[in-house]
Structure formats: C-alpha cells, structure tokens
Design an enzyme around this catalytic site. Sequence first.
Site, short mmCIF file in Angstrom:
data_model
loop_
_atom_site.label_atom_id
_atom_site.label_comp_id
_atom_site.label_asym_id
_atom_site.label_seq_id
_atom_site.Cartn_x
_atom_site.Cartn_y
_atom_site.Cartn_z
N ILE A 71 0.84 -1.20 0.00
CA ILE A 71 0.00 0.00 0.00
C ILE A 71 0.87 1.25 0.00
CG2 ILE A 71 -1.85 1.23 1.23
CD1 ILE A 71 -2.67 -1.60 0.28
N CYS A 134 8.23 1.51 8.77
CA CYS A 134 8.07 2.36 7.58
C CYS A 134 9.42 2.92 7.11
CB CYS A 134 7.10 3.47 7.91
SG CYS A 134 7.70 4.41 9.27
N GLY A 247 -0.54 -11.74 12.36
CA GLY A 247 -0.08 -12.66 11.33
C GLY A 247 -0.99 -13.87 11.27
#
Length: 307
Positions: A71, A134, A247
């Site tokens: 994304i 990030c 997960g």
Amino acid sequence: MSSLETKLGRAIFRNPVLGASGCTGHGYEMAEYTDLSRYGAVSLKTVTYHARPGNPPERVNEVPGGIISSIGLQNPGPDVFLEEIMPKALSALDRDQIVVSVAGDTVEEYVELCQRTVERYGDRIAAVELNAACPNVNHGTGYFSRDAHAARELVAAAKGAVEVPVFYKFNTNFENYLEVATAVSETGVDAIYTSNTPMGMKIDLRKKRPVLGNVVGPVCGPAIRPIGMLRIWNLYQAVSVPLVASGGARTWEDVIEYMLAGAAAVGVGSAQFPHPDIVPQIVSGLEAYVEREKLDSLSVLVGAAHR
Ligand SMILES: Cc1cc2nc3c(=O)[nH]c(=O)nc-3n(C[C@H](O)[C@H](O)[C@H](O)COP(=O)(O)O)c2cc1C
C-alpha cells in the site's frame, strides 16, 4: 473484571482481539458490517508526518493462504487525520478502543505526531502505536525495526513526550529482532506489537510482469501464522513486556494458540477483508472457551506453553 479483560502495560482493553492497523480503517468505515463494540481495540490506519499518495497500483492480490500487498502507507496526513478522521473514529469507538498509529521518517516526526494527537485527543484514546516498519529518509525502510539503538531512541523519546500508553509495532523479519525488542523493552514501553509479515512477490502470467506496482510487498494471512507463532514464542522468552501478535489470526483457536505461545493480545488484520464481522465471531468463541474451561481470566494462558 471480565474474564477477557486484557492489560497491555497501562492500557486496559475489554478483550485481547484487536483490529490491526490498515485492515480496520478508522473503525467507522466498518460500523455497518460488524459490531465494533466487540473489538478489544482498533489500531487506526497509520498516519504519517507527511501525507502519502501510496504506491502505484496494483496494491493487493491473493496468494495461497493469504494476500500480498504493498500500500505504501497511503494516508492524507496529520491535518486531515486530526480534523476530519478522528472525530468520526471517536463517534464509532469508545475511548478504551482507540489506538492511534503514527509513523515518521525521523524520531522528531514521530514525537511531533504523538504530541499533536495527545494534545488534541489524549483523554479520548487508549494508546499511541509507533509503526516502526516504515521508510526512513536517511537509513532506508525498516530502520526503526532493525536498528536496536534507533528503536530504543524512538520509543524512549515518544514515552518521554506523551502521557498515554505507547506501543511499539515492529517488523520481526530482521535477524536481530530479539535484540531490538530487548532494547525497546528497557524503555518501559507498554507493549511490543509484532507485524510478522515476510516480503514476497507474485508474477502475472498473462502480462509476464510482477503483479504489484511496487514489485514486492509483505505477505499476510494464515500462510504466515506459524512464522508469527515462532517469533512470539522467542520474544516471550527474551522480554517481559506484553506482546501483541499479528499474522494470520482468523479464528478463536488461532488467538488461543498465539496466547499460549506468549502473546497478551492478537491483532486481526486481513481476515477482516472477506469476513468483516470476524472479530465479534472470534470474541464469542473466546467467551465460550473460558466458560467451558472454567477460567477466571483468559490471561492465565499467556505463555502457558512455555511452562
Ligand atoms: C492492506 C494492508 C494495509 C496495512 N496497513 C498497515 C498500516 O497502515 N500500519 C500498520 O502498522 N500495519 C499495516 N498493515 C499490517 C497489518 O496491521 C498486520 O500487521 C498484518 O497484515 C499481519 O496480520 P494479518 O495476517 O492478520 O493480516 C497492513 C496490512 C494490510 C494487508
């Protein structure tokens, strides 16, 4: 105290099933599809210091046992988040259910985002979550997940800057993840949240090209659950801070398994895409389980497989 009550440091949640960031919107988008009151909490979609357009399409695709996505942390930035999005999140979720996920390129950017959020909404949120997976302008993607010193500095700075509970969400794909978690645990962080998503890729046979616009992206879903399980198992032995697993959790049994391995809470992410009402179903399964097993508190199971 309810038998599902869950403590992550100073944060107290109604149950251990959390909507994972990026897979639960800002809560309000899900309201017509699910019963939000059944969520332990929702980590809102990560907001970054600068608005981000995200990666080029295609961004999400199915793979065996899960999905692959890239994304690129698309989000409208802090002004829109604080002015327009937060009021809607507050209208859909209770105070003890809102976790604000932030990310920046530098420690200063993270800290400023935390401070702006807490100045405005500190008495109406449960915690801030530092998304450490990030990009970093100077040191590349995942810097705050793979450099123990940088991770520690980040969490210590955020903890020193705001009063609300602070969670550290990191990517466990780096070899030194136990060292990183140990360094972070020394800051007094309220919880360490794991994103156990390994990188993968998929090729479009017709186009003879990678499917994702970004070529590579993290894989999530049931396919990665055994990987997450091992990492939670190892982390539980390495640190004494509450752990949040994510997960591949999609059933109440998966949540119990993660708890036995050492997780105090479990983030449910992509399982919500095909089944937006899955979190209430998981919570009902946990309620039936504690009843059947005659447990006063589900938390007694945390790490029980180690004993
Ligand atoms: C489409 C998508 C968007 C995501 N966006 C974020 C995000 O903004 N911040 C974050 O911390 N994690 C993000 N994640 C990671 C999830 O929160 C979660 O850790 C990961 O998907 C593993 O859980 P799952 O196997 O249950 O999906 C995203 C995952 C997906 C699939």
